[in-house]
Scaffold this motif. Structure first.
Motif, PDB file in Angstrom:
ATOM      1  N   THR A  27       6.193  32.758   4.856  1.00 45.47           N
ATOM      2  CA  THR A  27       4.941  32.734   5.555  1.00 45.47           C
ATOM      3  C   THR A  27       4.453  33.993   5.966  1.00 45.47           C
ATOM      4  OG1 THR A  27       5.406  30.350   6.324  1.00 45.47           O
ATOM      5  CG2 THR A  27       3.706  31.461   7.253  1.00 45.47           C
ATOM      6  N   PRO A  28       3.555  34.616   5.227  1.00 45.35           N
ATOM      7  CA  PRO A  28       3.114  36.267   5.579  1.00 45.35           C
ATOM      8  C   PRO A  28       2.675  36.498   6.841  1.00 45.35           C
ATOM      9  CG  PRO A  28       1.724  35.298   3.888  1.00 45.35           C
ATOM     10  CD  PRO A  28       2.918  34.375   4.121  1.00 45.35           C
ATOM     11  N   GLU A  29       2.117  35.185   7.611  1.00 44.60           N
ATOM     12  CA  GLU A  29       1.367  35.291   8.789  1.00 44.60           C
ATOM     13  C   GLU A  29       2.535  35.370   9.999  1.00 44.60           C
ATOM     14  OE1 GLU A  29      -1.348  33.477   6.209  1.00 44.60           O
ATOM     15  OE2 GLU A  29       0.653  33.115   6.557  1.00 44.60           O
ATOM     16  N   LEU A  30       3.705  35.124   9.766  1.00 43.56           N
ATOM     17  CA  LEU A  30       4.804  35.135  10.719  1.00 43.56           C
ATOM     18  C   LEU A  30       5.882  36.114  10.656  1.00 43.56           C
ATOM     19  CD1 LEU A  30       5.686  31.230  10.730  1.00 43.56           C
ATOM     20  CD2 LEU A  30       3.993  32.409  12.118  1.00 43.56           C
ATOM     21  N   GLU A  31       6.287  36.647  11.827  1.00 43.97           N
ATOM     22  CA  GLU A  31       7.311  37.460  11.745  1.00 43.97           C
ATOM     23  C   GLU A  31       8.638  36.974  12.627  1.00 43.97           C
ATOM     24  OE1 GLU A  31       8.401  42.279  13.020  1.00 43.97           O
ATOM     25  OE2 GLU A  31       6.612  41.429  13.541  1.00 43.97           O
ATOM     26  N   LEU A  32       9.856  36.837  12.135  1.00 40.06           N
ATOM     27  CA  LEU A  32      10.681  36.390  12.740  1.00 40.06           C
ATOM     28  C   LEU A  32      11.488  37.718  13.673  1.00 40.06           C
ATOM     29  CD1 LEU A  32      12.406  33.929  13.351  1.00 40.06           C
ATOM     30  CD2 LEU A  32      14.194  35.076  11.635  1.00 40.06           C
ATOM     31  N   VAL A  33      11.205  37.319  15.173  1.00 41.48           N
ATOM     32  CA  VAL A  33      12.048  38.079  16.058  1.00 41.48           C
ATOM     33  C   VAL A  33      13.065  37.763  16.735  1.00 41.48           C
ATOM     34  CG1 VAL A  33       9.660  39.339  16.390  1.00 41.48           C
ATOM     35  CG2 VAL A  33      10.402  37.255  17.566  1.00 41.48           C
ATOM     36  N   ALA A  34      13.405  36.524  16.498  1.00 43.94           N
ATOM     37  CA  ALA A  34      14.706  35.744  17.238  1.00 43.94           C
ATOM     38  C   ALA A  34      15.046  34.520  16.482  1.00 43.94           C
ATOM     39  CB  ALA A  34      14.581  35.787  18.674  1.00 43.94           C
ATOM     40  N   SER A  35      16.409  34.251  16.421  1.00 45.43           N
ATOM     41  CA  SER A  35      16.882  33.056  15.892  1.00 45.43           C
ATOM     42  C   SER A  35      17.896  32.551  16.914  1.00 45.43           C
ATOM     43  CB  SER A  35      17.303  33.021  14.658  1.00 45.43           C
ATOM     44  OG  SER A  35      17.722  31.639  14.121  1.00 45.43           O
ATOM     45  N   LEU A  36      17.862  31.828  17.579  1.00 45.20           N
ATOM     46  CA  LEU A  36      18.422  31.484  18.809  1.00 45.20           C
ATOM     47  C   LEU A  36      19.220  29.992  18.751  1.00 45.20           C
ATOM     48  CD1 LEU A  36      16.091  32.802  21.334  1.00 45.20           C
ATOM     49  CD2 LEU A  36      18.123  33.819  20.505  1.00 45.20           C
ATOM     50  N   PRO A  37      20.475  29.737  19.322  1.00 45.40           N
ATOM     51  CA  PRO A  37      21.171  28.607  19.330  1.00 45.40           C
ATOM     52  C   PRO A  37      20.957  27.607  20.406  1.00 45.40           C
ATOM     53  CG  PRO A  37      22.662  30.310  19.892  1.00 45.40           C
ATOM     54  CD  PRO A  37      21.532  30.957  19.854  1.00 45.40           C
ATOM     55  N   GLY A  38      20.181  27.944  21.255  1.00 41.18           N
ATOM     56  CA  GLY A  38      20.316  27.081  22.319  1.00 41.18           C
ATOM     57  C   GLY A  38      19.042  27.227  23.460  1.00 41.18           C
ATOM     58  N   SER A  39      18.761  26.474  24.280  1.00 42.15           N
ATOM     59  CA  SER A  39      17.984  26.607  25.401  1.00 42.15           C
ATOM     60  C   SER A  39      18.414  27.736  26.440  1.00 42.15           C
ATOM     61  CB  SER A  39      17.830  25.336  25.932  1.00 42.15           C
ATOM     62  OG  SER A  39      17.195  24.422  25.183  1.00 42.15           O
ATOM     63  N   LEU A  40      19.516  27.933  26.570  1.00 38.25           N
ATOM     64  CA  LEU A  40      19.946  28.961  27.821  1.00 38.25           C
ATOM     65  C   LEU A  40      19.666  30.291  27.112  1.00 38.25           C
ATOM     66  CD1 LEU A  40      23.257  27.125  29.369  1.00 38.25           C
ATOM     67  CD2 LEU A  40      20.812  26.908  30.012  1.00 38.25           C
ATOM     68  N   GLU A  41      20.164  30.619  25.866  1.00 35.51           N
ATOM     69  CA  GLU A  41      19.842  31.727  25.361  1.00 35.51           C
ATOM     70  C   GLU A  41      18.304  32.020  25.200  1.00 35.51           C
ATOM     71  OE1 GLU A  41      23.560  29.916  23.676  1.00 35.51           O
ATOM     72  OE2 GLU A  41      21.807  29.175  24.015  1.00 35.51           O
ATOM     73  N   THR A  42      17.606  30.940  24.978  1.00 36.59           N
ATOM     74  CA  THR A  42      16.048  31.256  25.001  1.00 36.59           C
ATOM     75  C   THR A  42      15.623  31.720  26.240  1.00 36.59           C
ATOM     76  OG1 THR A  42      15.924  29.673  23.145  1.00 36.59           O
ATOM     77  CG2 THR A  42      14.016  30.267  24.272  1.00 36.59           C
ATOM     78  N   LEU A  43      16.109  31.000  27.181  1.00 33.15           N
ATOM     79  CA  LEU A  43      15.593  31.507  28.722  1.00 33.15           C
ATOM     80  C   LEU A  43      16.142  32.776  29.056  1.00 33.15           C
ATOM     81  CD1 LEU A  43      16.352  28.378  30.867  1.00 33.15           C
ATOM     82  CD2 LEU A  43      13.939  29.131  30.111  1.00 33.15           C
ATOM     83  N   GLN A  44      17.308  33.215  28.600  1.00 35.76           N
ATOM     84  CA  GLN A  44      17.586  34.639  28.587  1.00 35.76           C
ATOM     85  C   GLN A  44      16.791  35.513  27.889  1.00 35.76           C
ATOM     86  OE1 GLN A  44      20.062  35.229  30.754  1.00 35.76           O
ATOM     87  NE2 GLN A  44      19.960  37.622  30.517  1.00 35.76           N
ATOM     88  N   TYR A  45      16.560  35.197  26.810  1.00 32.77           N
ATOM     89  CA  TYR A  45      15.682  36.015  25.819  1.00 32.77           C
ATOM     90  C   TYR A  45      14.371  36.349  26.530  1.00 32.77           C
ATOM     91  CZ  TYR A  45      12.782  37.148  21.824  1.00 32.77           C
ATOM     92  OH  TYR A  45      11.697  37.949  21.109  1.00 32.77           O
ATOM     93  N   PHE A  46      13.863  35.290  27.231  1.00 37.11           N
ATOM     94  CA  PHE A  46      12.578  35.535  27.850  1.00 37.11           C
ATOM     95  C   PHE A  46      12.813  36.659  29.158  1.00 37.11           C
ATOM     96  CE2 PHE A  46      10.741  32.312  25.142  1.00 37.11           C
ATOM     97  CZ  PHE A  46       9.973  32.849  24.483  1.00 37.11           C
ATOM     98  N   ARG A  47      13.732  36.046  29.978  1.00 36.04           N
ATOM     99  CA  ARG A  47      14.158  36.655  31.176  1.00 36.04           C
ATOM    100  C   ARG A  47      14.281  38.201  30.949  1.00 36.04           C
ATOM    101  NH1 ARG A  47      18.119  32.622  32.133  1.00 36.04           N
ATOM    102  NH2 ARG A  47      16.974  31.071  33.664  1.00 36.04           N
ATOM    103  N   GLU A  48      14.805  38.716  29.644  1.00 37.14           N
ATOM    104  CA  GLU A  48      15.226  40.139  29.467  1.00 37.14           C
ATOM    105  C   GLU A  48      13.815  40.690  28.552  1.00 37.14           C
ATOM    106  OE1 GLU A  48      18.664  39.884  27.044  1.00 37.14           O
ATOM    107  OE2 GLU A  48      19.938  39.569  28.557  1.00 37.14           O
ATOM    108  N   GLY A  49      12.906  40.141  28.738  1.00 34.97           N
ATOM    109  CA  GLY A  49      11.590  40.922  28.236  1.00 34.97           C
ATOM    110  C   GLY A  49      11.059  40.449  26.603  1.00 34.97           C
ATOM    111  N   GLY A  50      11.914  39.580  26.190  1.00 34.17           N
ATOM    112  CA  GLY A  50      11.624  39.037  24.766  1.00 34.17           C
ATOM    113  C   GLY A  50      10.017  38.430  24.618  1.00 34.17           C
TER     114      GLY A  50
END
Length: 240
Positions: A27-50
């Motif tokens: 899908t050319p309109e998208l750029e993958l910036v992260a692929s995460l295995p769970g909710s806790l990792e996702t919250l951490q991703y955003f806390r660190e400025g992702g």
């Protein structure tokens, strides 16, 4: 050219993540910036400025479900497409005003439909959206979607497939979304060797490898010739 949407995948199943990563890659309109295995990792991703413009979010995960995670995301939250094996969560998902709800296994047409829904939500409401257009020069196909211009070598296009209100141009290695109906696209194509063979397909007759039982072999793909199109299609094929 507008920047692609930053996309984050969240799923505790590695196979499901790989499948979604492949769909994002197509899908050319998208750029993958992260692929995460769970909710806790996702919250951490955003806390660190992702950052993320779009979250492809599994629902059934340990510790925090996707629905619970969606309620904890920093504001303004990214657009969310829920992905799950069960339809039972649909009501809860739409109460969170998610953009779409996909049931696994997810295929490209349904995924593309969801992405179009997300992109449509992002269009400015102050005026009409720029018209999509197609302009061909020589063997190159210029496809304009909004403010984005994509140039393809016309000879590489195997066929064009209708998908609801948009079309997909298929080459040996890629698929490109065009925000025009198949009829509107057919009206703009000036090349005689692109022929309607089915209500859902326009065929590049120069790329047909074989024909058997009203099935056209084009590279690794097979495309049917519709019954109501057969006489005109084969007549035009003989005249090319």
């Amino acid at each position: 050219m507008p920047a692609p949407f930053a996309c984050v995948i969240v799923d505790d199943n590695e196979i499901n993540r790989l499948t979604l990563e492949h769909l994002v890659e197509l899908t050319p309109e998208l750029e993958l910036v992260a692929s995460l295995p769970g909710s806790l990792e996702t919250l951490q991703y955003f806390r660190e400025g992702g950052n993320a413009d779009l979250l492809l979010l599994d629902i059934e995960m340990p510790h925090l479900t996707g629905l619970e995670l969606a309620r904890l995301l920093p504001q303004p939250a990214p657009a969310i497409i829920m992905v799950t094996t069960h339809r039972d969560f649909a009501v809860d998902a739409f109460e969170l005003q998610v953009a779409d709800y996909l049931v696994k296994p997810v295929n490209l047409p349904r995924f593309t439909q969801a992405i179009i829904r997300v992109l449509d939500r992002q269009k400015p409401k102050t005026g009409p959206a720029p018209a999509a257009s197609v302009e061909a020069k020589g063997s190159e196909l210029f496809i304009k979607v909004g403010t984005r211009m994509l140039r393809l070598n016309f000879d590489d296009v195997l066929f064009i497939e209708a998908m609801s209100t948009y079309s997909i141009l298929v080459t040996d290695t890629q698929k490109h979304i065009v925000y025009l109906t198949l009829k509107a696209l057919a009206d703009r194509l000036p090349f005689a060797h692109f022929v309607r063979a089915h209500r859902s397909y326009i065929i590049n007759t120069q790329r047909i490898d074989a024909i058997e039982d009203n099935m056209l072999a084009l590279g690794k793909y097979e495309v049917p010739v519709g019954k109501s199109y057969q006489e005109a299609f084969y007549s035009q094929l003989r005249g090319l």
